[in-house]
Design a protein around this motif. Structure first.
Motif, PDB file in Angstrom:
ATOM      1  N   GLY A 199       6.256  -0.385  -2.582  1.00  0.00           N
ATOM      2  CA  GLY A 199       6.550   1.031  -2.406  1.00  0.00           C
ATOM      3  C   GLY A 199       5.909   1.919  -3.450  1.00  0.00           C
ATOM      4  O   GLY A 199       6.364   3.056  -3.676  1.00  0.00           O
ATOM      5  N   GLN A 200       4.837   1.451  -4.065  1.00  0.00           N
ATOM      6  CA  GLN A 200       4.134   2.256  -5.074  1.00  0.00           C
ATOM      7  C   GLN A 200       3.049   3.064  -4.351  1.00  0.00           C
ATOM      8  O   GLN A 200       1.856   2.800  -4.471  1.00  0.00           O
ATOM      9  CB  GLN A 200       3.542   1.350  -6.148  1.00  0.00           C
TER      10      GLN A 200
ATOM     11  N   LEU B  28      -1.031   3.420  -4.753  1.00  0.00           N
ATOM     12  CA  LEU B  28      -1.806   2.903  -3.621  1.00  0.00           C
ATOM     13  C   LEU B  28      -2.944   3.860  -3.271  1.00  0.00           C
ATOM     14  O   LEU B  28      -4.102   3.447  -3.119  1.00  0.00           O
ATOM     15  CB  LEU B  28      -0.886   2.702  -2.426  1.00  0.00           C
ATOM     16  N   LEU B  29      -2.621   5.149  -3.153  1.00  0.00           N
ATOM     17  CA  LEU B  29      -3.658   6.136  -2.831  1.00  0.00           C
ATOM     18  C   LEU B  29      -4.662   6.292  -3.980  1.00  0.00           C
ATOM     19  O   LEU B  29      -5.847   6.532  -3.741  1.00  0.00           O
ATOM     20  CB  LEU B  29      -3.019   7.480  -2.514  1.00  0.00           C
ATOM     21  N   GLU B  30      -4.213   6.136  -5.207  1.00  0.00           N
ATOM     22  CA  GLU B  30      -5.120   6.228  -6.354  1.00  0.00           C
ATOM     23  C   GLU B  30      -6.109   5.070  -6.388  1.00  0.00           C
ATOM     24  O   GLU B  30      -7.203   5.196  -6.956  1.00  0.00           O
ATOM     25  CB  GLU B  30      -4.307   6.245  -7.653  1.00  0.00           C
ATOM     26  N   THR B  31      -5.748   3.940  -5.771  1.00  0.00           N
ATOM     27  CA  THR B  31      -6.605   2.750  -5.787  1.00  0.00           C
ATOM     28  C   THR B  31      -7.612   2.749  -4.650  1.00  0.00           C
ATOM     29  O   THR B  31      -8.609   2.030  -4.707  1.00  0.00           O
ATOM     30  CB  THR B  31      -5.729   1.481  -5.719  1.00  0.00           C
ATOM     31  N   VAL B  32      -7.357   3.558  -3.611  1.00  0.00           N
ATOM     32  CA  VAL B  32      -8.238   3.560  -2.439  1.00  0.00           C
ATOM     33  C   VAL B  32      -9.704   3.849  -2.787  1.00  0.00           C
ATOM     34  O   VAL B  32     -10.599   3.153  -2.285  1.00  0.00           O
ATOM     35  CB  VAL B  32      -7.712   4.551  -1.383  1.00  0.00           C
TER      36      VAL B  32
ATOM     37  N   ILE C  74       1.776   8.556   3.122  1.00  0.00           N
ATOM     38  CA  ILE C  74       1.980  10.007   3.185  1.00  0.00           C
ATOM     39  C   ILE C  74       3.405  10.342   3.603  1.00  0.00           C
ATOM     40  O   ILE C  74       4.037  11.245   3.037  1.00  0.00           O
ATOM     41  CB  ILE C  74       0.957  10.641   4.154  1.00  0.00           C
ATOM     42  N   SER C  75       3.927   9.614   4.574  1.00  0.00           N
ATOM     43  CA  SER C  75       5.293   9.906   5.028  1.00  0.00           C
ATOM     44  C   SER C  75       6.312   9.643   3.926  1.00  0.00           C
ATOM     45  O   SER C  75       7.279  10.396   3.764  1.00  0.00           O
ATOM     46  CB  SER C  75       5.628   9.068   6.264  1.00  0.00           C
TER      47      SER C  75
ATOM     48  N   TYR D  62      -3.887  -6.845  -3.736  1.00  0.00           N
ATOM     49  CA  TYR D  62      -3.299  -5.817  -4.609  1.00  0.00           C
ATOM     50  C   TYR D  62      -2.806  -4.631  -3.789  1.00  0.00           C
ATOM     51  O   TYR D  62      -1.699  -4.123  -4.011  1.00  0.00           O
ATOM     52  CB  TYR D  62      -4.340  -5.369  -5.631  1.00  0.00           C
ATOM     53  N   LEU D  63      -3.599  -4.185  -2.817  1.00  0.00           N
ATOM     54  CA  LEU D  63      -3.164  -3.082  -1.957  1.00  0.00           C
ATOM     55  C   LEU D  63      -1.919  -3.484  -1.157  1.00  0.00           C
ATOM     56  O   LEU D  63      -0.999  -2.675  -0.982  1.00  0.00           O
ATOM     57  CB  LEU D  63      -4.295  -2.683  -1.005  1.00  0.00           C
ATOM     58  N   GLN D  64      -1.899  -4.703  -0.693  1.00  0.00           N
ATOM     59  CA  GLN D  64      -0.734  -5.188   0.049  1.00  0.00           C
ATOM     60  C   GLN D  64       0.498  -5.207  -0.847  1.00  0.00           C
ATOM     61  O   GLN D  64       1.601  -4.836  -0.413  1.00  0.00           O
ATOM     62  CB  GLN D  64      -1.017  -6.582   0.591  1.00  0.00           C
ATOM     63  N   ALA D  65       0.311  -5.633  -2.095  1.00  0.00           N
ATOM     64  CA  ALA D  65       1.437  -5.690  -3.035  1.00  0.00           C
ATOM     65  C   ALA D  65       1.955  -4.291  -3.362  1.00  0.00           C
ATOM     66  O   ALA D  65       3.163  -4.068  -3.439  1.00  0.00           O
ATOM     67  CB  ALA D  65       1.007  -6.413  -4.306  1.00  0.00           C
TER      68      ALA D  65
END
Length: 361
Positions: free
Chosen positions: A197-198, A202-206, A232-233, A189-192
């Protein structure tokens, strides 16, 4: 010892009760439907024993006959199963050899045997996909047990390999509650999310990934560099803020990690704040971080603000003169300054000490 003791007790009981039963055989009379049966107690015990023995013998004969009938009437079914098992073996061999067409055909034949059905469908789905049968691969993935995570994983993985990351995210998000028991689902899921580009999602799921331990401690140290710098970039182009909920909800350890600071430096460089970006890199990077940080570090546009970072690298080189990553960083710094000659010399050192890194450059 216990068997000997039991046998001794039985002999003692026989010696005590035997004469008693012989001298006092007892008397039993049964009257059923006008018939009367008379016998001694010992005779009744013997009769019951013989009856039980006859019943056991009859049951064994009937069971043997039933097995014979089952075998005789299931001849064709057993023949199909044997063929399916042979096809499974051939399919696995073809899969290992990457003979996808043969593997796809044999693994589908193997489905006629119900054993290892899930595993066969997963392998058949991947084999069909690699053989160019995309629709067939999707059908096989859908026929996996929907209550398990395997179906979602295979479907999403195949979609990712087709470049349909958004659809993969949608499927995986519906099964994310199972990621605690099946961490591979969360990892995919993180890879997807990253491929789609979400970045904010992604950061909300960490935090969930950390609390549910989707990664081991060592692998998460490496995974950070695949998440924070790019996230972040990219978010900085949309107005990244350290006060945003998706950032503040991260554990403090994550926000202060070298991977996160690398991303912040990248964002600063994109805004033209090259000196501040270099300062963050000098403060955060360590020699141990370089292998994981290098793919993202080389994308940061530092320009001519490289003096402090070069000094740090040259200091590390005193104790580690054969570290190819250090020479790769020197080559990158020379390229930032436009010094092609120094960059070439540094890449020659990389080729000498870390040839695989030079080949990927």
């Amino acid at each position: 010892m216990s068997k000997l003791l039991l046998l001794t007790l039985l002999l003692v009981l026989a010696m005590l009760l035997g004469p008693l039963l012989i001298n006092n055989p007892g008397y039993i009379k049964l009257i059923v439907a006008g018939y009367s049966i008379e016998m001694t107690l010992l005779g009744l015990v013997i009769a019951l024993g013989l009856l039980l023995l006859a019943g056991a013998l009859l049951f064994a004969i009937l069971r043997h006959l039933a097995r014979w009938q089952k075998w005789s009437f299931s001849f064709f079914r057993l023949r199909r199963q044997r063929k399916a098992r042979a096809a499974f073996a051939l399919g696995l061999q073809a899969y290992a050899r990457q003979q996808w067409q043969q593997a796809s055909e044999q693994l589908q034949l193997a489905l006629q045997d119900p054993s290892f059905s899930t595993e066969k469908r997963m392998l058949a789905s991947y084999a069909s996909f690699y053989a160019g049968k995309t629709e067939q691969a999707g059908t096989l993935a859908h026929t996996l047990e929907s209550s398990e995570s395997n179906s979602a994983f295979v479907q999403a993985d195949l979609l990712l390999q087709q470049g349909q990351a958004g659809e993969a995210c949608r499927i995986l998000a519906q099964h994310l509650s199972q990621a605690k028991q099946d961490p591979a689902l969360g990892q995919l899921y993180l890879q997807a999310l990253q491929q789609a580009g979400q970045w904010q999602r992604l950061l909300e799921t960490v935090p969930q990934a950390i609390s549910e331990r989707w990664f081991s401690k060592d692998s998460w140290q490496q995974r950070r560099f695949a998440i924070y710098p790019a996230a972040i970039s990219q978010l900085s182009l949309q107005g990244f803020s350290e006060q945003a909920d998706y950032w503040q909800n991260l554990p403090a350890k994550e926000r202060k990690s070298a991977a996160a600071i690398l991303g912040q430096a990248w964002a600063l460089a994109q805004q033209g704040l090259n000196e501040q970006a270099e300062q963050k890199l000098v403060q955060a990077l360590t020699l141990q971080d370089l292998p994981a940080a290098w793919p993202y570090l080389r994308q940061i546009p530092l320009g001519r603000s490289v003096l402090k970072l070069r000094k740090a690298v040259q200091h590390w080189l005193r104790d580690h003169p054969t570290n190819g990553y250090l020479y790769a960083v020197l080559a990158y710094l020379a390229e930032q300054e436009g010094d092609k000659e120094q960059a070439t010399l540094a890449w020659q050192k990389v080729r000498q000490y870390q040839p695989e890194l030079w080949q990927r450059a």
